[in-house]
Design a protein around this motif. Sequence first.
Motif, mmCIF file in Angstrom:
data_model
loop_
_atom_site.group_PDB
_atom_site.id
_atom_site.type_symbol
_atom_site.label_atom_id
_atom_site.label_comp_id
_atom_site.label_asym_id
_atom_site.label_seq_id
_atom_site.Cartn_x
_atom_site.Cartn_y
_atom_site.Cartn_z
ATOM 1 N N SER A 83 4.694 22.482 8.470
ATOM 2 C CA SER A 83 3.543 22.460 9.331
ATOM 3 C C SER A 83 3.236 21.098 9.953
ATOM 4 N N THR A 84 2.217 20.944 10.559
ATOM 5 C CA THR A 84 1.996 19.617 11.016
ATOM 6 C C THR A 84 1.465 18.644 9.930
ATOM 7 N N THR A 85 1.999 17.509 9.806
ATOM 8 C CA THR A 85 1.900 16.626 8.539
ATOM 9 C C THR A 85 1.075 15.377 8.902
ATOM 10 N N SER A 86 0.530 14.608 8.004
ATOM 11 C CA SER A 86 -0.168 13.204 8.191
ATOM 12 C C SER A 86 1.246 12.278 8.709
ATOM 13 N N ALA A 87 0.574 11.071 9.186
ATOM 14 C CA ALA A 87 1.471 10.117 9.496
ATOM 15 C C ALA A 87 2.197 9.595 8.156
ATOM 16 N N PHE A 88 1.835 9.787 6.939
ATOM 17 C CA PHE A 88 2.555 9.497 5.984
ATOM 18 C C PHE A 88 3.629 10.072 5.619
ATOM 19 N N HIS A 89 3.601 11.327 5.919
ATOM 20 C CA HIS A 89 4.750 12.269 5.961
ATOM 21 C C HIS A 89 5.336 12.678 7.024
ATOM 22 N N GLU A 90 5.393 11.539 8.019
ATOM 23 C CA GLU A 90 5.928 11.990 9.224
ATOM 24 C C GLU A 90 7.395 12.382 9.257
ATOM 25 N N ILE A 91 8.130 11.681 8.527
ATOM 26 C CA ILE A 91 9.451 11.656 8.241
ATOM 27 C C ILE A 91 10.082 13.164 7.802
ATOM 28 N N PRO B 180 12.717 11.558 -1.451
ATOM 29 C CA PRO B 180 11.343 11.549 -2.097
ATOM 30 C C PRO B 180 10.117 11.587 -0.828
ATOM 31 N N VAL B 181 9.217 12.310 -1.348
ATOM 32 C CA VAL B 181 8.269 12.373 -0.473
ATOM 33 C C VAL B 181 7.120 11.137 -0.611
ATOM 34 N N ALA B 182 6.661 10.684 0.139
ATOM 35 C CA ALA B 182 5.699 9.270 0.283
ATOM 36 C C ALA B 182 4.528 9.860 -0.424
ATOM 37 N N CYS B 183 3.850 8.755 -0.968
ATOM 38 C CA CYS B 183 2.478 8.752 -1.719
ATOM 39 C C CYS B 183 1.427 7.752 -1.298
ATOM 40 N N LEU B 184 0.346 7.838 -1.116
ATOM 41 C CA LEU B 184 -0.708 6.878 -0.783
ATOM 42 C C LEU B 184 -0.607 5.762 -2.009
ATOM 43 N N THR B 185 -0.463 5.995 -3.096
ATOM 44 C CA THR B 185 -0.743 5.088 -4.046
ATOM 45 C C THR B 185 0.769 5.318 -5.099
ATOM 46 N N SER C 209 0.858 -1.172 -0.148
ATOM 47 C CA SER C 209 0.098 0.052 0.038
ATOM 48 C C SER C 209 0.752 1.237 0.008
ATOM 49 N N GLY C 210 0.908 1.862 -1.096
ATOM 50 C CA GLY C 210 1.423 3.035 -1.061
ATOM 51 C C GLY C 210 2.958 3.043 -1.390
ATOM 52 N N LEU C 211 3.648 4.284 -1.393
ATOM 53 C CA LEU C 211 5.243 4.351 -1.474
ATOM 54 C C LEU C 211 5.682 5.029 -0.326
ATOM 55 N N VAL C 212 6.830 4.443 0.050
ATOM 56 C CA VAL C 212 7.521 5.181 1.220
ATOM 57 C C VAL C 212 8.856 5.497 0.952
ATOM 58 N N PRO C 213 9.893 6.375 1.252
ATOM 59 C CA PRO C 213 11.100 6.329 1.099
ATOM 60 C C PRO C 213 11.979 5.591 2.025
ATOM 61 N N ILE C 214 13.036 5.121 1.223
ATOM 62 C CA ILE C 214 13.981 4.246 1.989
ATOM 63 C C ILE C 214 15.425 4.593 1.658
ATOM 64 N N ALA D 6 -0.358 9.422 -12.040
ATOM 65 C CA ALA D 6 -1.189 10.540 -12.180
ATOM 66 C C ALA D 6 -1.597 11.135 -10.839
ATOM 67 N N PHE D 7 -2.019 10.315 -9.884
ATOM 68 C CA PHE D 7 -2.277 10.689 -8.472
ATOM 69 C C PHE D 7 -0.948 11.397 -7.811
ATOM 70 N N GLN D 8 0.209 10.599 -8.002
ATOM 71 C CA GLN D 8 1.372 10.765 -7.595
ATOM 72 C C GLN D 8 1.863 12.300 -7.877
ATOM 73 N N ARG D 9 1.680 12.440 -9.090
ATOM 74 C CA ARG D 9 2.002 13.935 -9.642
ATOM 75 C C ARG D 9 1.246 14.919 -9.456
ATOM 76 N N ASN D 10 0.103 14.890 -9.109
ATOM 77 C CA ASN D 10 -1.008 15.897 -8.697
ATOM 78 C C ASN D 10 -1.084 15.973 -7.114
#
Length: 1257
Positions: A552-560, A466-471, A371-376, A475-479
């Motif tokens: 600013s405060t971010t979601s858990a997905f952008h916690e890094i 890179p910035v994480a993405c939910l998918t 599920s989604g993309l995360v930086p490593i 197209a979703f990643q770019r926008n």
Amino acid sequence: MILFCRLQYPTEDKSTPEVIISVFYPTGVAVDPTHDHLYWGALYNQIYRSNLDGTETIMIVNNVHLPVDIDLDINNRFLFFITKSSETWKCSLNGSECNIIVDSSKITQVSDNIALDFNDNRIFWTHSVYSPIPSIGFNGTDYMETVAIASEAYGIDVSPTHIYYADFNKGLYKITKANSTTAALLYKSRVSAVKIFKSEDECFNHKYIENQEKRSADFVTDISNYIPISDKNLEEVWYRIKSKNGDQMPIYPPGVYHCGTNYPIWINGTLPTVSDGNVTATTCLQTENSTCEISFNVQIRNCGNYLIYLLKNTTQNAAYCFGNGPVLCEDGLSSESGYYPGCSSTFPTEIVTPYVKASLTQRQSETGSLSGLVPIFECKFDGIQNGTYVYDVFWFINGSMLLNIRIYRLLTLEVTCYVRLRFIPRSVPSPFYRSSIFYAGLYPEKYEFTVIEGEYVDIEFTQTVPVACLTSNLAFQRNFCSKDVYIFQPTKHRPICSNNIANRDIVFNAEFCGIKLESIDWEEKTYLRVYGFSDGIYNHQDRSTYIRLSTSTTSAFHEIWTNLTVPEIKVNVLDKDAKMTGRLCQVYNDPHFRTFDGKVYHYMNVGEFVLYRNSKGPYWIHSLFTNCGFGWEGSSCPCGVAIRSRSSLFVLRTCEKVSREISFPLKSPHSEVRICDDNDLSIDISHNTYLVSFCDKGLCGVPSIAKDTTDDFTHRDLGSISDERSFADSWRITAIDRPDELLFIEEPTFLYLDVSIVIDNGNNENDNTSDRYCVCESQAPRYNGDLDSHNIVQCNLTESTETCSSAVPNDNNSLIGSLASPCISTSYSRNKRSVTTSHKIVRRSTSDSDDVVDVKPLEYDDDVNSTKNFTRSFRNGWTKEKANQTCYELIKNKIPTYLEENGIILSEEQYIESCVEDIKLTADTIFAKDTVSAMQTYALIEVLRNETIAMAVKDNSSETVLGYITSFLCPNNCSGNGNCTKGLCSCTHEYAGDDCSQQTYLPPANISLPTAGLCGTRTRACQRTNIYGYFPSNDVWCNKTHFQVNGDIKTYADPVMVKAEYRSAFMVSVALIGNRKKRSTLITGMAEGYELRLSNDGIEFSDPVSIIIYDEECYDCNASSISCVFVASCPDYTKDGMATDKTTTPKDTTPKDEDELSSYIGPIIIGGSVLLLVVIFCVIVLIKLIYRTSKPKNKSITRFDSWNINTGGTPGGSIETEVNSRPHFRNISRINTRPSVSSMTSNTDGQRNFINDYFQQ
């Protein structure tokens, strides 16, 4: 840019120095050989430190005023430096704990060099002027002066017995510290620096014991594999120990066979401190028989950060111990731990080169689904061919081994991976191969930038993660997959504004206060464009500020990315305005022109002309010229100025018709402001002063850095020419040739069409792009919901500069609103029962039906295109010699001499020449006083923009040089009825006006009402009225008397006195009745009205004017006779001849009706004084409109008499226009324009009027 170089010493080859680093404007240098550091000061108020090879440069001291020289107390770890502001500072070597130990009260001259005397604990320094060489104790006491006197001492150093100093023009001198009366000249030539090679001290003069880590007290000697260390042949000298395990001898017996020898030597006692100096210590030789079988003495000294030892030779297989801890395996050996014991050569010898790489990968949930993309982070290296190995990989974050593999916060991490190889598991590993540091996060190209005012620098940012993405959908990643990092500039404690320009250092050309980090294309560079803020001031030194970044405060997905930390970025702003010093384009009196670069010419023509034009914006300044009147053939005087700022317009006009042979003045000035965008124009009103602020070519020429006048006559189409008339004619605007550029017409084309004028003469810059600029002076909120409103507030500029009117809430917004009209106006149809007049009745506000004025459209006489030539000659007893002498006496020494002493040069000869030309035209000196005023305006503009003058104090008093100079620059010296401060008069309570010449007990004269004093209730609310007149003070009282009209019969009520609403120096508004209902007829009569009288002091009142309120569909009224008659066509007319009581309302009930209202601003009333300053960030225009009476040729004629328009420009772009009009008793015309400030003055004289313009651009 300066290069730091070094040479081997001693060396025979001095021709190839090694360049180690390049720096900006270093001001002093010092070397720390103990810690291998290089220190230097920088012109921009900092001190830096690097390694001796130029690597690892860091700023250690900031915000000190111009450090000019540095010296080091290495033993005590102190840094001393002296500043241009005559202060001596003391800091720790790391730049902390800084304190002033000698202030400017002891150092009275500007200091240049510093030297420390460690023998007597004193500080010596030199001055750049002829003076003795002083000194003071390290603690800041015991000030002394030597007998050594140097005229330009550019260097100094001290030995235990002597002072060495360099006198730049004489040579290198030596004098004893005992203050002998003579100094020995050692070297006769120019010397700019001196340093003594100090070899007397053992802390600097010793040998080294290096690369002998096995002397560690914890190293156990394996005599079967190693040859024991022996100091049997050691030379008896001072030694410094360089070892990874330290340099301290153990103060305990380490054990036999320790320290890489059989019999270790240790200290039986303690180690000395710095203050102990050289100490004698007892050492013991440990054997199997005793921990101290043999003892002997050695010398030890603590040099601050290291110890030195005076060692003796020893017996066979005995050696001194130094340091402790495990010892790393030597090169070519390895072990499991990397330390002894166990070091072996049986390991893979292949070499790998690891590196760290960041990437996105599919995130795996606890259930195993993706599920989604995360930086490593990945540790990558090339595999080894023809071999099979086991690899060990270790991760280090900020130097610490990472045990928990998950990274929660990206606090600007330094990520490193280590790799080693084994033949098989648990075999001896190879040494570690370390990757380069991977800097994870967001990094600028560097941490200090320099930008010039009005110009920009692009700060390049590298996003390494890179910035994480939910998918993983592209197209979703770019926008949708991005992260905003917010920037802000910390504010300083200083005034918000200076000279009507906001006090700022930088602005950002961005859509919001930040930069956007991407998920796709994240490896591409990101840029932040930073503009140097154009402050319109000649700064006494360059400015600097800092940029901070935050998230600013971010979601858990952008916690890094939470709480991202990036060091502050320093931005130095170099002053550019100073290059425009003295760039004042003036058009004054007949008129006489002075271009930006100082070229003087005389041009007499009539019509509309371009004074200044800048394609960026665009910004236009046009002037209107007509005959001066008084029968002066061939004369030309300004009668109007129009300023276009992008899509908004300001107009001031005093002539009804433009003519070559006759003057046709308006009864009262006409002003108009159409604001299409709040950032186009802002107006600051203070009585008769209007500061119009808005964000190069024309009659003012083309300003050049070198004041080159050869291109000042730049023809609109042909480029640079020599003929002044052809040049000036090319900038004339006519309805035939260039109708789209006319600004004095009812509806200028640019207000409803996109008119872009590109003038291509090889010197054109056309930039009409609508950029957006952010000030970013407050930190972004922590919660995303507030960010939209934050961005709107911070990013509302369309120029890289900002005026105070738009930066600061203004107390006179109501006055500004009273002048401003909508951008595009349409005709307002008068009712058929309105009074017949040649003027156009226009309404200035769509929301207030009572805010109406009379407007007379501009006309052109048939003679404007006449080609008749006029010649001038002296007459009425005047000769050239007499005129020259008269003008010299009238003009010479009218400007304070302090001006030239502070670098502001003003050519009086130019004004004397213009004065002579005016006498040739008028056979009188009536223009002379205004010529002096033109000089004063030039001086005032220059002084107010000079920050050095503003900061300087006169003759050690509390009065500033600025206050002193400007106290001489008020009009007419305030007529002796007030005080002059910064060129403005503060009048006593009995007087008013810009020159305090108006007595407040005299009531306003010649007051009048718009629409001939008639107010029809079908079209207006009739609850208030505007009144024209000249009002030198903001305080105006109205005595109003209500009356009723029934035919010729009038019934009066008791008078009531109220305070009038001040609108401008030429108009006030008076409320007629607070809650009067709108109606068309009266129950008790045909009409009602008010008799109005005005007063400046509330005691003496003017003659009355009357306003009649009536139903214009049913009655025909006359305000002069105060009478009304019935109209048979009245829609409510009855058989008995009386109107019904049906109530009607003004025709303002539909949006369509409101849209039909005109947005013109009507004429400003006769007389009075208007000083209008228009500030644009390229040009300043000063306009003065002066009301006066004069008697040329023994005829008493009252007229609009003098215009002053000054225009000047900052390199970054800014215009200021000042209009001043007041009662005066002479005739004059002038226009001044300059590339940073523009001012126009217009004088007004009653019945017949003419305008004398003065433009400065």
